[in-house]
Scaffold this motif. Structure first.
Motif, short mmCIF file in Angstrom:
data_model
loop_
_atom_site.label_atom_id
_atom_site.label_comp_id
_atom_site.label_asym_id
_atom_site.label_seq_id
_atom_site.Cartn_x
_atom_site.Cartn_y
_atom_site.Cartn_z
N HIS A 1 1.03 -1.16 0.05
CA HIS A 1 -0.01 0.16 -0.11
C HIS A 1 1.03 1.07 0.04
N ALA A 2 0.67 2.17 -0.91
CA ALA A 2 1.66 3.44 -1.09
C ALA A 2 0.69 4.68 -1.09
N THR A 3 1.45 5.57 -0.51
CA THR A 3 0.67 6.84 -0.58
C THR A 3 1.82 7.95 -0.77
N GLY A 4 1.59 9.27 -1.08
CA GLY A 4 2.40 10.25 -1.00
C GLY A 4 2.34 11.24 0.29
N SER A 5 1.42 10.72 1.26
CA SER A 5 1.34 11.45 2.45
C SER A 5 1.99 10.95 3.41
N LYS A 6 2.85 11.49 4.21
CA LYS A 6 3.39 11.04 5.33
C LYS A 6 2.59 10.77 6.40
N ALA A 7 1.43 11.60 6.66
CA ALA A 7 0.69 11.40 7.62
C ALA A 7 -0.24 10.24 7.78
N GLN B 1 -2.26 -4.77 15.53
CA GLN B 1 -2.87 -5.85 15.35
C GLN B 1 -2.39 -7.11 15.65
N PRO B 2 -2.59 -8.44 15.85
CA PRO B 2 -1.87 -9.68 16.01
C PRO B 2 -1.48 -10.27 14.68
N LEU B 3 -0.72 -9.59 14.05
CA LEU B 3 -0.11 -10.26 12.79
C LEU B 3 1.02 -11.01 12.86
N THR B 4 1.60 -11.86 11.79
CA THR B 4 2.74 -12.33 12.20
C THR B 4 3.64 -11.12 11.82
N PRO B 5 4.72 -11.20 12.45
CA PRO B 5 5.78 -10.06 12.20
C PRO B 5 5.97 -9.69 10.70
N ALA B 6 6.22 -10.70 9.77
CA ALA B 6 6.35 -10.21 8.39
C ALA B 6 4.95 -9.42 7.90
N ARG B 7 3.83 -9.70 8.12
CA ARG B 7 2.56 -8.91 7.77
C ARG B 7 2.54 -7.69 8.58
N ARG B 8 3.02 -7.55 9.57
CA ARG B 8 2.93 -6.47 10.46
C ARG B 8 4.05 -5.40 10.24
N SER B 9 5.12 -5.83 9.37
CA SER B 9 6.08 -4.73 9.22
C SER B 9 5.59 -3.56 8.14
N ASP B 10 6.37 -2.59 8.73
CA ASP B 10 6.02 -1.12 7.99
C ASP B 10 6.12 -1.32 6.59
N ARG B 11 6.94 -2.12 6.19
CA ARG B 11 7.39 -2.47 4.84
C ARG B 11 6.49 -2.55 3.67
N LEU B 12 5.19 -2.89 4.41
CA LEU B 12 4.02 -3.09 3.66
C LEU B 12 3.20 -1.75 3.20
N PHE B 13 3.67 -0.46 3.91
CA PHE B 13 3.12 0.84 3.77
C PHE B 13 4.28 1.63 3.51
N LYS B 14 4.16 1.96 2.14
CA LYS B 14 5.22 2.75 1.62
C LYS B 14 4.93 4.15 1.00
N TYR B 15 5.85 4.71 0.63
CA TYR B 15 5.42 6.07 -0.04
C TYR B 15 5.91 5.72 -1.74
N PHE B 16 5.30 6.60 -2.40
CA PHE B 16 5.37 6.56 -3.96
C PHE B 16 6.87 6.77 -4.22
N MET B 17 7.78 7.51 -3.49
CA MET B 17 9.16 7.45 -3.89
C MET B 17 9.94 6.47 -3.61
N HIS B 18 9.46 5.33 -3.06
CA HIS B 18 10.12 4.01 -2.76
C HIS B 18 10.21 3.22 -3.81
N PHE B 19 9.66 3.49 -5.04
CA PHE B 19 9.51 2.49 -6.16
C PHE B 19 10.24 2.71 -7.51
N SER B 20 11.25 3.56 -7.23
CA SER B 20 12.29 3.79 -8.65
C SER B 20 13.29 2.93 -8.82
N ASP B 21 13.58 2.13 -8.09
CA ASP B 21 14.65 0.93 -8.36
C ASP B 21 13.89 -0.30 -7.95
#
Length: 688
Positions: free
Chosen positions: A292-298, A310-330
């Protein structure tokens, strides 16, 4: 009370025979704030008499029929709800009906949720899926239906079709997704006989129309359950169609078929983020590689915070699932199954390298050689963009439906476009949404007087002190309230002596902007959590911290960058203190500053779920607004915008009980109304 044109099948036939039916229903909708188009009038002309004639022939001409029933806190409308009593128990019984003139349709996707009709190129939601969602939405939102959910049945009524000309409803079959065609009519009489007593029992309709509405949970509170516990938003009509198009694109990608881009466009409160989060949760549940990506920090940081709870597994709970638009250039081409780009109007022209938080590949400076939208499309097998062209509020934001479609077509990709019409914020009030557009000069018509809407409150405060007092009373009883303002005051970025600087000054009243720094003084949320943390009420938010969020009550201070002169709003960009619009020496550097300022105020004015309170620092503008907006009324003490307490309201709150803290059950704003017009009923005279 809910908005509906209340009548009976027998009365529908009388009005149709007299040539008055279409005008009567249309007049009701116009009075409720809707605009009526000719396709709707043609639908009433053909479908309502067909249904009414059938019901009368079977002896059910005296049931209550709620025509064009407006769903609570939504601008979606149900074609007809039949209300009556069960034959033996006399308990309330309801049949939600979706009327279609279709004679034939075919599958648009393998699942059968989407259909294709010869009269349009757009995918059509299967009417059984459509009516099932209406039933679920009603039960979820109306307290009296939650007590007895079995009372609500749903049927798609296709009076021109046959069983062979319309694909059957998707499984599983229930009493909420029934499908009627004339060649199946043999089952209909026995169903009605088991469902309804033939005599009229007005208690069922009254119970539905006067039911307390469940206090509206905010989007991110629902998102917490959505991501962690596999709950679901109830997606209606075009929302569900958008969801199904994405799922179809995912299945096609598995089969190696041509890559598709899905674009979902809609205004504030149309459910874009609800679609995004429903997709995100379901795709995670399938084990898909999804971001899930947005251009909004907030917005991104708040989603990360809710997911971590939430009671997720560490892999699913990781912040890496939620990113910013600028994280996909590479990113590796098609490395993700799905990339969900929410708030895609915030896409930048290019990704600026060297400023990417958390990136291990950032260079020392410069920009990515490819447009950012192309990077996002390349990052996933199915890229999904959800946006509103009229929410671009920064000069470096280029996200638009046209830009995304042009890039996709240049890359040789097909695009599925869904446009969302109905909205769920602002009480689902089409009247308020139109009023805001006209006020800000975003529609052809000019500003006009607000005539009221039972589903949404609008008021004008006489001072910032009065605004704060009114909204504090709302906030203190558990209904979230926030004050935001145009970016017209300087912003002290660092706290001083453990306190935020009182930058927003209006006469003798002064309050701080929301915190800028990541670690603000104790008790004060950082800017990312201003809209969701209880401590946010004590600061003034700006468009960058309000965009993407919602709260029950919204206060908006119009600064000197938007004023009325000669009966129209004009912008004065030089009065702005937004560094994206104005340089440090006061030079306006944004080419489209007028549009950006108007868009920013449109965002601020459409954050409230229950109501909005305005105040302008400019005397001429405040005087102009006073002729358009009623001042907040009082009875004994300060209450919400334009609301007076009544005994009926106290009774309603006491009946609901759990909606808000019980310390003051008489203090919640009225959400009821008198939006019902009764025609041809024994207990009410017809109104013309």
């Amino acid at each position: 009370m809910a908005s509906a044109y209340q009548t009976t099948p027998a009365r529908i036939l009388e009005l149709a025979d007299a040539g008055r039916l279409v005008d009567e229903v249309g007049a009701h909708l116009v009075a409720a704030g809707f605009s009526v188009q000719e396709p709707e009038r043609e639908s009433w002309r053909r479908s309502l008499p067909a249904l009414a004639r059938h019901l009368c022939a079977l002896g059910f001409g005296h049931l209550d029929a709620l025509v064009e029933y407006q769903l609570p806190r939504s601008s979606h409308r149900v074609d007809v709800i039949l209300a009556g009593a069960e034959p033996i128990t006399l308990r309330p019984a309801y049949l939600v009906l979706e009327l279609k003139q279709w004679s034939a349709a075919e599958r648009y996707d393998d699942e059968g949720c989407l259909l294709r009709g010869s009269w349009t190129s757009k995918p059509l939601l299967h009417p059984s899926v459509q009516v099932e969602a209406y039933c679920s939405y009603l039960v979820d939102h109306l307290e009296r239906l939650r007590e007895w959910p079995e009372a609500v049945h749903g049927m798609a009524y296709l009076h021109n079709a046959t069983a062979g000309s319309i694909p059957d409803r998707p499984s599983p079959r229930t009493f909420r997704n029934m499908l009627y065609t004339p060649d199946r009519a043999d089952r209909f009489p026995s169903y009605l006989a088991d469902r309804f007593a033939k005599h009229r029992d007005g208690r069922a309709a009254h119970r539905l129309l006067t039911s307390p509405v469940r206090q509206s949970p905010r989007l991110l509170a629902l998102a917490s359950d959505e991501v962690g516990n596999r709950g679901h938003f109830i997606l209606l009509d075009e929302q569900r169609a958008a969801y199904e198009l994405v799922m179809r694109a995912v299945r096609w990608a598995d089969e190696g078929r041509r890559k598709r881009v899905v674009v979902v466009s809609g205004g504030p409160g149309t459910g874009k983020s609800a679609i995004a989060l429903d997709l995100f949760a379901d795709l995670l549940g399938q084990g898909r590689q999804v971001n899930h990506a947005t251009g909004s920090k907030a917005f991104t940081r708040t989603l990360q915070l809710y997911a971590r709870k939430q009671p997720l597994t560490p892999a699913r709970r990781s912040d890496r699932l939620f990113k910013y638009f600028m994280h996909f250039s590479d990113s590796r081409r098609n490395g993700l199954d799905v990339l969900i780009c929410d708030e895609a109007h915030r896409i930048r022209e290019y990704t600026t390298l060297g400023r990417r938080s958390g990136s291990t590949h950032a260079s020392a400076g410069g920009s990515s050689p490819r447009p950012q939208v192309e990077e996002l499309i390349d990052a996933a097998k199915v890229p999904v963009f959800l946006l509103d062209d009229h929410q671009i509020v920064r000069s470096d934001e280029v996200g638009s439906v046209a830009a995304i479609m042009e890039t996709a077509e240049r890359l040789g990709l097909e695009v599925d476009l869904v446009t969302l019409g109905a909205q769920f914020r602002c009480g689902g009030s089409p009247r308020y949404e139109r009023w805001v557009r006209c006020l800000l000069g975003l529609d052809d018509a000019g500003p006009y007087r607000w005539t009221g809407d039972e589903s949404f409150r609008l008021g004008l405060a006489g001072s910032p002190e009065e605004m704060e007092s009114i909204l504090r009373s709302c906030n203190d009883r558990g209904e979230t309230a926030r004050i935001s303002a145009g970016f017209c005051w300087p912003w002290t970025l660092q706290s001083q002596g453990g306190r935020l600087a009182l930058d927003v000054r209006i006469d003798g009243w002064a309050r701080p902007w929301n915190a800028f720094e990541e670690y603000p003084p104790p008790g004060i949320p950082s800017s990312s959590y201003w809209a969701t943390d209880p401590g946010g009420f004590r600061q003034i938010g700006c468009v960058y911290t309000a965009q993407g969020f919602e709260y029950h009550w919204s206060g908006v201070i119009l600064g000197p960058d938007l004023v009325v002169r000669g009966g129209r709003f004009i912008t004065r960009p030089a009065e702005s203190r937004d560094p994206k619009l104005v340089s440090k020496d006061g030079r306006v550097k944004a080419r489209n500053a007028d549009k950006l300022i108007r868009n920013a105020y449109k965002v601020l004015l459409t954050r409230g779920l229950y109501g909005t309170l305005l105040y302008s620092v400019d005397p001429e503008t405040q005087e102009f607004l006073s002729r358009l907006i009623p001042a907040p009324r009082r009875r004994g003490r300060v209450v919400a915008p334009g609301v007076e307490r009544t005994g009926a309201e106290r009774n309603r709150r006491e009946a609901v009980g759990s909606e808000a803290p019980r310390a003051s059950t008489s203090d919640a704003p009225s959400m009821g109304g008198t939006g019902i017009r009764r025609h041809g009923l024994s207990d009410s005279r017809p109104q013309n």
